[in-house]
Motif scaffolding. Structure first.
Motif, PDB file in Angstrom:
ATOM      1  N   SER A 106       0.831  -1.207   0.000  1.00  0.00           N
ATOM      2  CA  SER A 106       0.000   0.000   0.000  1.00  0.00           C
ATOM      3  C   SER A 106       0.859   1.249   0.000  1.00  0.00           C
ATOM      4  N   LEU A 107       1.917   1.219   0.807  1.00  0.00           N
ATOM      5  CA  LEU A 107       2.780   2.401   0.871  1.00  0.00           C
ATOM      6  C   LEU A 107       3.462   2.631  -0.469  1.00  0.00           C
ATOM      7  N   GLU A 108       3.841   1.529  -1.130  1.00  0.00           N
ATOM      8  CA  GLU A 108       4.466   1.684  -2.440  1.00  0.00           C
ATOM      9  C   GLU A 108       3.497   2.348  -3.405  1.00  0.00           C
ATOM     10  N   LEU A 109       2.253   1.887  -3.378  1.00  0.00           N
ATOM     11  CA  LEU A 109       1.243   2.459  -4.271  1.00  0.00           C
ATOM     12  C   LEU A 109       1.068   3.951  -3.990  1.00  0.00           C
ATOM     13  N   ALA A 110       0.908   4.293  -2.706  1.00  0.00           N
ATOM     14  CA  ALA A 110       0.687   5.695  -2.352  1.00  0.00           C
ATOM     15  C   ALA A 110       1.914   6.535  -2.689  1.00  0.00           C
ATOM     16  N   GLY A 111       3.106   6.002  -2.383  1.00  0.00           N
ATOM     17  CA  GLY A 111       4.332   6.750  -2.636  1.00  0.00           C
ATOM     18  C   GLY A 111       4.556   6.987  -4.121  1.00  0.00           C
ATOM     19  N   LEU A 112       4.320   5.927  -4.901  1.00  0.00           N
ATOM     20  CA  LEU A 112       4.474   6.037  -6.344  1.00  0.00           C
ATOM     21  C   LEU A 112       3.508   7.087  -6.892  1.00  0.00           C
ATOM     22  N   ALA A 113       2.277   7.050  -6.384  1.00  0.00           N
ATOM     23  CA  ALA A 113       1.273   8.008  -6.852  1.00  0.00           C
ATOM     24  C   ALA A 113       1.701   9.433  -6.513  1.00  0.00           C
ATOM     25  N   LEU A 114       2.232   9.612  -5.304  1.00  0.00           N
ATOM     26  CA  LEU A 114       2.649  10.956  -4.900  1.00  0.00           C
ATOM     27  C   LEU A 114       3.797  11.450  -5.782  1.00  0.00           C
ATOM     28  N   LEU A 115       4.760  10.535  -6.041  1.00  0.00           N
ATOM     29  CA  LEU A 115       5.884  10.906  -6.906  1.00  0.00           C
ATOM     30  C   LEU A 115       5.399  11.318  -8.284  1.00  0.00           C
ATOM     31  N   MET A 116       4.496  10.507  -8.840  1.00  0.00           N
ATOM     32  CA  MET A 116       3.974  10.829 -10.166  1.00  0.00           C
ATOM     33  C   MET A 116       3.248  12.160 -10.138  1.00  0.00           C
ATOM     34  N   ALA A 117       2.455  12.373  -9.091  1.00  0.00           N
ATOM     35  CA  ALA A 117       1.698  13.622  -9.004  1.00  0.00           C
ATOM     36  C   ALA A 117       2.644  14.814  -8.976  1.00  0.00           C
ATOM     37  N   LEU A 118       3.728  14.702  -8.165  1.00  0.00           N
ATOM     38  CA  LEU A 118       4.673  15.814  -8.084  1.00  0.00           C
ATOM     39  C   LEU A 118       5.379  16.013  -9.418  1.00  0.00           C
ATOM     40  N   ALA A 119       5.760  14.889 -10.043  1.00  0.00           N
ATOM     41  CA  ALA A 119       6.499  14.992 -11.301  1.00  0.00           C
ATOM     42  C   ALA A 119       5.663  15.658 -12.383  1.00  0.00           C
ATOM     43  N   ILE A 120       4.345  15.469 -12.329  1.00  0.00           N
ATOM     44  CA  ILE A 120       3.500  16.121 -13.330  1.00  0.00           C
ATOM     45  C   ILE A 120       3.119  17.525 -12.866  1.00  0.00           C
ATOM     46  N   ALA A 121       2.699  17.633 -11.614  1.00  0.00           N
ATOM     47  CA  ALA A 121       2.035  18.864 -11.169  1.00  0.00           C
ATOM     48  C   ALA A 121       2.986  20.047 -11.079  1.00  0.00           C
ATOM     49  N   THR A 267      -8.760  -2.357  -4.704  1.00  0.00           N
ATOM     50  CA  THR A 267      -9.892  -3.230  -4.997  1.00  0.00           C
ATOM     51  C   THR A 267     -10.023  -3.470  -6.493  1.00  0.00           C
ATOM     52  N   ILE A 268      -9.924  -2.405  -7.282  1.00  0.00           N
ATOM     53  CA  ILE A 268     -10.145  -2.549  -8.721  1.00  0.00           C
ATOM     54  C   ILE A 268      -9.043  -3.376  -9.363  1.00  0.00           C
ATOM     55  N   PHE A 269      -7.791  -3.095  -8.987  1.00  0.00           N
ATOM     56  CA  PHE A 269      -6.676  -3.732  -9.666  1.00  0.00           C
ATOM     57  C   PHE A 269      -6.137  -4.948  -8.920  1.00  0.00           C
ATOM     58  N   SER A 270      -6.862  -5.401  -7.901  1.00  0.00           N
ATOM     59  CA  SER A 270      -6.421  -6.551  -7.098  1.00  0.00           C
ATOM     60  C   SER A 270      -4.992  -6.389  -6.599  1.00  0.00           C
ATOM     61  N   VAL A 271      -4.676  -5.252  -6.046  1.00  0.00           N
ATOM     62  CA  VAL A 271      -3.379  -5.058  -5.419  1.00  0.00           C
ATOM     63  C   VAL A 271      -3.482  -5.608  -3.998  1.00  0.00           C
ATOM     64  N   PRO A 272      -2.592  -6.517  -3.605  1.00  0.00           N
ATOM     65  CA  PRO A 272      -2.723  -7.109  -2.273  1.00  0.00           C
ATOM     66  C   PRO A 272      -2.218  -6.188  -1.171  1.00  0.00           C
ATOM     67  N   GLY A 273      -2.878  -5.081  -0.951  1.00  0.00           N
ATOM     68  CA  GLY A 273      -2.478  -4.144   0.091  1.00  0.00           C
ATOM     69  C   GLY A 273      -3.428  -4.191   1.264  1.00  0.00           C
ATOM     70  N   ILE A 274      -3.272  -3.236   2.207  1.00  0.00           N
ATOM     71  CA  ILE A 274      -4.132  -3.287   3.390  1.00  0.00           C
ATOM     72  C   ILE A 274      -5.553  -2.858   3.071  1.00  0.00           C
ATOM     73  N   GLY A 275      -5.757  -2.086   2.020  1.00  0.00           N
ATOM     74  CA  GLY A 275      -7.107  -1.670   1.675  1.00  0.00           C
ATOM     75  C   GLY A 275      -7.988  -2.868   1.362  1.00  0.00           C
ATOM     76  N   ARG A 276      -7.452  -3.771   0.564  1.00  0.00           N
ATOM     77  CA  ARG A 276      -8.244  -4.952   0.232  1.00  0.00           C
ATOM     78  C   ARG A 276      -8.460  -5.812   1.456  1.00  0.00           C
ATOM     79  N   LEU A 277      -7.412  -5.882   2.291  1.00  0.00           N
ATOM     80  CA  LEU A 277      -7.544  -6.653   3.522  1.00  0.00           C
ATOM     81  C   LEU A 277      -8.670  -6.082   4.365  1.00  0.00           C
ATOM     82  N   LEU A 278      -8.740  -4.745   4.431  1.00  0.00           N
ATOM     83  CA  LEU A 278      -9.779  -4.096   5.234  1.00  0.00           C
ATOM     84  C   LEU A 278     -11.157  -4.469   4.712  1.00  0.00           C
ATOM     85  N   ILE A 279     -11.322  -4.447   3.396  1.00  0.00           N
ATOM     86  CA  ILE A 279     -12.642  -4.725   2.844  1.00  0.00           C
ATOM     87  C   ILE A 279     -13.046  -6.171   3.102  1.00  0.00           C
TER      88      ILE A 279
END
Lengths: 325, 339
Positions: A106-121, A267-279
């Motif tokens: 999950s942290l990788e997903l969030a971190g990657l997203a933040l990096l991408m957001a900064l790199a674009i924004a 949930t959508i992409f079946s990433v085995p992170g804590i979000g799916r575990l929570l659901i």
């Protein structure tokens, strides 16, 4: 700085305890408990069986005792160098072990997203401010507001459906941990991360643009210009560095949104992170798991906020953190 | 704009009031075209929700297994889903569900947030401290996780979703109202009211609340969009308004997604509806902010869209020029530095 960090960490402990208490109280208020869900799925409903199972799992005790058992076990385990978050009611597995494999994902997903957001924004925001009221600016700003209003799960659905219809392409479906196979991992993660980042691109870009506009009219930029510095140096070194400080604040405020958003994409992409575990855990009313996830997320958010606050001191020499050196 | 008769305290004929109101709406439409467009979209959605039983061509749960996953046709303008239900009807009924959830949630957050914020800002005491800690704690926690935790614990239902989303939205309103109330409470007229011996409840009710109303309106409008987005996300994950009630998010949810590859257009319509609604609420909130609170600088406002030219508003950047060493002659615009 260390003193500041320690003080901040001490202050958050009560709120962490409050969160776990609240969560454990709420989840035990309800009518159907884990045992009944289990029974419904396994197809037995003898009252005696249910009671035996409840006793085995420790669910027949009053909730404050359950909470205390869970909490004291956690508290005692920390000095021993491990974390005891209890056992899943469902799989009987050690929750801490489960989280250890899932949290990094999950942290990788969030971190990657933040990096991408900064790199674009940031580049887009800077260009949009420097060339303000040009076509590039209008287009960037229109996209920014759309990024905030488009439901992420809709975009994700479109991305899964249409390429598959048009080109028979679908996102890879097998997840591999980063340390096993980085390339396979990234080719799996880039799409959810990019989609997750879009929301943040929107408002980070607007924030960067607004702040750049403020800074570009300031006296020290005028001074830099008068000295005859090249444009690029003025923009990057003098303006951007100052414009980024409020942007960092906004990132700090949006960390919870980032982590919450990860749940949807997991949930959508079946990433085995804590979000799916929570659901899954919520469907099974697996209290200890839900409780542990809430606690872990609270810890992560608080810790990241601390990092953001401390980064001010690095970014801006004028900032001195209270309570320290 | 000139002050109207009513504002100056004269007794006015009701027709004249109507005329004033019409003029106000007209002014809004001409000054804020984007806001006006959004308002129109929202009115259409609201009418869809209210008139759903009349205008929906089919009942929302009527299945027609022989005509499932059909593309757009005259009989089904947006096609049918995997159970043969008419998608247009489901979106129309969905508008009703979304509007209900949005209004209910925002009623809760707006009321609670206003009360908490106004009191915290006015009294500035231990209450303020408590309210702020509450806001901090709730805002530092991922909302969707809180919602899933809460909702999965109760029997799912419209009311539960409404309340849960309402609770989630409280801190944002509280924060806005608190800072407005702080500002208002230090105004001379509040001091005057206190000096005259007005009790605290009266001061808050008659003087603070009316003056924090504009920011509340703005916050609440934007939150309506957020509530819809959150509900849609929850429904999408399977935690929203339970079936068979149609929710826009559920139209994209796990059930609907099973057969989406066979009728890919199904993935477009519900999302478009959500996007339009959320976008319109955002834009309308922005326009409302401009109208209600002209003091806020446009540069800091949330709308990144350019103001259409020729609308008689100054560009935001020019307002924040700050100190200039020499007074410039009136009527000449300062030269913009070129980058």
């Amino acid at each position: 700085m260390t003193a500041y960090a320690v003080r901040r960490l001490l202050v958050i402990i009560p709120s962490l305890i409050a969160i776990t208490l609240l969560v454990s109280l709420i989840i035990r208020l309800l009518p159907a408990d884990a045992v009944m869900v289990l029974a419904a799925q396994q197809g037995f409903s003898e009252e005696a069986d249910l009671d035996r199972l409840r006793h085995e799992l420790g669910l027949d005790k009053p909730w404050h005792e359950q909470y205390w058992d869970w909490f004291s076990a956690l508290f005692r385990s920390i000095p021993e160098g491990k974390v005891d978050l209890g056992y899943s009611l469902r799989t009987r597995r050690d929750i801490a072990g489960e989280l250890k494999t899932r949290l990094p994902v999950s942290l990788e997903l969030a971190g990657l997203a933040l990096l991408m957001a900064l790199a674009i924004a940031i580049p887009v925001g800077v260009i949009s401010a420097v060339k303000r009221n040009s076509w590039a600016d209008y287009i960037a700003r229109s996209f920014a507001i759309m990024g905030v209003a488009v439901p992420g799960f809709w975009l994700a659905t479109l991305v899964v459906v249409w390429p598959s219809v048009w080109w028979r392409w679908s996102p890879p479906s097998v997840f591999r941990p980063l340390h096993h196979d980085p390339i396979a991992n990234l080719s799996f993660m880039w799409l959810p991360a990019l989609l997750l980042s879009l929301y943040f691109v929107g408002f980070l870009m607007r924030m960067t643009r607004t702040m750049m506009l403020e800074v570009l009219t300031s006296d020290y930029v005028l001074t830099a210009r008068a000295k005859g510095l090249p444009n690029l140096v003025i923009i990057v070194r003098h303006a951007l560095r100052n414009a980024l400080i409020p942007v960092v604040t906004v990132i700090g405020l949006q960390i919870p949104v980032l982590i919450g958003g990860a749940v949807v994409y997991e949930t959508i992409f079946s990433v085995p992170g804590i979000g799916r575990l929570l659901i899954e855990a919520a469907q099974n009313r697996d209290y200890p798991v839900i409780q542990a996830i809430n606690l872990i997320i609270a810890v992560v958010v608080v810790f990241l906020n601390l990092v953001v606050d401390m980064s001010y001191a690095v970014l801006d020499p004028r900032v001195r953190l209270a309570g320290g050196d | 704009m000139e002050a109207t008769g009513a504002e100056l305290g004269y007794r006015v004929h009701p027709l004249s009031r109507l005329w004033d109101a019409t003029k106000a709406v007209w002014t809004f439409y001409s000054r804020q075209p984007l806001g006006a467009f959004s308002l129109t979209v929202l009115v259409v959605f609201a009418l869809m929700g209210i008139l759903a039983p009349v205008i929906a061509p089919y009942p929302y749960a009527e299945t027609d297994i022989l005509h499932r996953l059909e593309g757009p046709s005259l009989k089904h303008p947006l096609g049918t889903d995997n159970l043969g239900r008419d998608v247009l009807s489901r979106i129309i009924w969905g508008a009703r569900v979304e509007m209900l959830v949005g209004l209910g949630a925002v009623a809760i957050s707006g009321f609670t947030g206003t009360v908490l914020g106004a009191l915290a800002g006015y009294f500035r005491s231990r209450l303020d401290w408590l309210v702020q800690r509450y806001v901090d704690i709730q805002m530092s926690f991922p909302g969707i996780i809180l919602l899933i935790t809460i909702i999965s614990m109760f029997q799912p239902g419209l009311i539960q979703v409404m309340v849960a989303i309402g609770i989630l939205l409280i801190p944002a309103v509280t924060r806005v109202v608190r800072s407005a109330s702080l500002a208002v409470s230090s105004m001379p007229y509040i001091e005057a009211a206190r000096t005259l011996g007005a009790p605290a409840w009266r001061t808050v009710l008659r003087h603070v609340l009316p003056n924090v109303f504009p920011p509340v309106m703005v916050a609440v409008t934007t939150q309506l969009g957020q509530a819809i987005l959150i509900e849609a996300t929850l429904s999408f994950l399977g935690y929203g308004v339970p079936p068979p009630q149609p929710s826009w998010g559920a139209l994209l949810g796990p059930e609907a997604r099973k057969d989406m590859l066979k009728a890919p257009l199904l993935s477009v319509w519900p999302g478009l509806a959500i996007f339009l609604a959320v976008y319109s609420f955002n834009m309308f909130g922005d326009a409302l902010r401009d109208v209600l609170d002209p003091r806020i600088r446009r540069a800091m406002s949330r709308s990144p869209l350019p103001r259409p030219f020729g609308q008689g508003h100054r560009r935001p950047e020019e307002k924040s020029r700050g100190h200039r060493p020499f007074p410039l002659p009136v009527g000449r615009r300062p030269r913009q530095p070129r980058y």
